[in-house]
Design a protein around this motif. Structure first.
Motif, PDB file in Angstrom:
ATOM      1  N   SER A 145      56.076  58.163  58.901  1.00 37.43           N
ATOM      2  CA  SER A 145      54.631  57.916  58.667  1.00 37.43           C
ATOM      3  C   SER A 145      54.345  57.334  56.991  1.00 37.43           C
ATOM      4  CB  SER A 145      54.197  59.403  58.616  1.00 37.43           C
ATOM      5  OG  SER A 145      54.473  59.932  57.518  1.00 37.43           O
ATOM      6  N   ILE A 146      53.217  56.932  56.705  1.00 35.77           N
ATOM      7  CA  ILE A 146      52.839  56.422  55.393  1.00 35.77           C
ATOM      8  C   ILE A 146      53.082  57.670  54.737  1.00 35.77           C
ATOM      9  CG2 ILE A 146      50.936  55.554  54.244  1.00 35.77           C
ATOM     10  CD1 ILE A 146      49.755  54.212  56.521  1.00 35.77           C
ATOM     11  N   VAL A 147      52.768  58.949  54.891  1.00 32.71           N
ATOM     12  CA  VAL A 147      52.773  59.689  53.930  1.00 32.71           C
ATOM     13  C   VAL A 147      54.392  60.141  53.532  1.00 32.71           C
ATOM     14  CG1 VAL A 147      52.772  62.541  53.553  1.00 32.71           C
ATOM     15  CG2 VAL A 147      50.813  61.060  54.831  1.00 32.71           C
ATOM     16  N   GLU A 148      55.289  60.022  54.657  1.00 35.45           N
ATOM     17  CA  GLU A 148      56.721  60.257  54.210  1.00 35.45           C
ATOM     18  C   GLU A 148      57.284  58.818  53.367  1.00 35.45           C
ATOM     19  OE1 GLU A 148      58.813  61.931  58.102  1.00 35.45           O
ATOM     20  OE2 GLU A 148      57.871  60.238  58.414  1.00 35.45           O
TER      21      GLU A 148
ATOM     22  N   LEU B 129      43.667  49.699  54.141  1.00 37.06           N
ATOM     23  CA  LEU B 129      45.005  49.392  53.669  1.00 37.06           C
ATOM     24  C   LEU B 129      45.351  51.004  52.935  1.00 37.06           C
ATOM     25  CD1 LEU B 129      44.788  45.892  52.298  1.00 37.06           C
ATOM     26  CD2 LEU B 129      45.487  46.603  54.591  1.00 37.06           C
ATOM     27  N   THR B 130      46.707  51.047  52.733  1.00 32.77           N
ATOM     28  CA  THR B 130      47.104  52.003  51.768  1.00 32.77           C
ATOM     29  C   THR B 130      48.275  51.110  50.915  1.00 32.77           C
ATOM     30  OG1 THR B 130      47.078  53.794  53.369  1.00 32.77           O
ATOM     31  CG2 THR B 130      48.405  54.319  51.515  1.00 32.77           C
ATOM     32  N   LEU B 131      48.032  51.352  49.667  1.00 33.04           N
ATOM     33  CA  LEU B 131      48.862  50.872  48.545  1.00 33.04           C
ATOM     34  C   LEU B 131      49.612  51.860  47.807  1.00 33.04           C
ATOM     35  CD1 LEU B 131      46.580  48.017  46.976  1.00 33.04           C
ATOM     36  CD2 LEU B 131      48.338  47.679  48.682  1.00 33.04           C
ATOM     37  N   ALA B 132      50.957  51.797  47.801  1.00 32.65           N
ATOM     38  CA  ALA B 132      51.862  52.778  46.970  1.00 32.65           C
ATOM     39  C   ALA B 132      52.249  52.224  45.862  1.00 32.65           C
ATOM     40  CB  ALA B 132      52.523  53.389  47.871  1.00 32.65           C
ATOM     41  N   ALA B 133      52.692  52.792  44.638  1.00 32.79           N
ATOM     42  CA  ALA B 133      53.569  52.320  43.589  1.00 32.79           C
ATOM     43  C   ALA B 133      54.163  53.361  43.151  1.00 32.79           C
ATOM     44  CB  ALA B 133      52.364  51.592  42.492  1.00 32.79           C
ATOM     45  N   PRO B 134      55.537  52.838  42.550  1.00 30.40           N
ATOM     46  CA  PRO B 134      56.314  53.708  41.753  1.00 30.40           C
ATOM     47  C   PRO B 134      55.679  54.324  40.452  1.00 30.40           C
ATOM     48  CG  PRO B 134      57.330  51.887  41.941  1.00 30.40           C
ATOM     49  CD  PRO B 134      55.844  51.664  42.480  1.00 30.40           C
ATOM     50  N   LEU B 135      55.832  55.738  40.332  1.00 36.20           N
ATOM     51  CA  LEU B 135      55.358  56.236  39.468  1.00 36.20           C
ATOM     52  C   LEU B 135      55.300  55.665  37.815  1.00 36.20           C
ATOM     53  CD1 LEU B 135      56.227  60.066  40.244  1.00 36.20           C
ATOM     54  CD2 LEU B 135      53.691  59.124  40.547  1.00 36.20           C
TER      55      LEU B 135
END
Length: 113
Positions: A37-40, A81-87
């Motif tokens: 999932s996007i959450v995972e 859209l969902t964008l995710a980036a490293p901390l």
């Protein structure tokens, strides 16, 4: 001579092409467990939901892919859209989001998480 995989390694006679379920690949093939999932997939990352015009999704994907690891893009439907980036890339991620707002009219949905 027996079959070989895409990098010329011998493949067992009974294994279908592309089979990665043998020892050394960490368990059953991905299809047996289902997709993440996007959450995972975005766990432990900076995450921002954005909305763009559906016709701009491929353009935004190209920008994100060219951003050298600043972010990942997940698209569920249309322009949502969902964008995710490293901390550790928060400043660059914020700049990318501002660029998307300016260049394609991206609208942020909700607070970053």
């Amino acid at each position: 001579m027996g079959r070989r995989d895409s990098i010329s390694r011998p493949v067992a006679a009974g294994a279908p092409a592309g089979d990665r379920s043998s020892a050394g690949f960490g368990g059953p093939p991905r299809s047996d467990r289902g997709p993440l999932s996007i959450v995972e997939a975005s766990a432990g990352m900076l995450v921002q939901d954005v909305v763009v015009e559906p016709s701009d999704v491929v353009f935004v994907k190209g920008i994100v892919e060219a951003s050298e690891g600043i972010a990942l893009l997940f698209a569920e439907r249309g322009g949502e859209l969902t964008l995710a980036a490293p901390l550790g890339r928060g400043d660059e991620f914020a700049e990318l989001l501002l660029d998307l707002e300016r260049d394609v009219g991206a609208r942020r949905r909700g607070a970053p998480r």
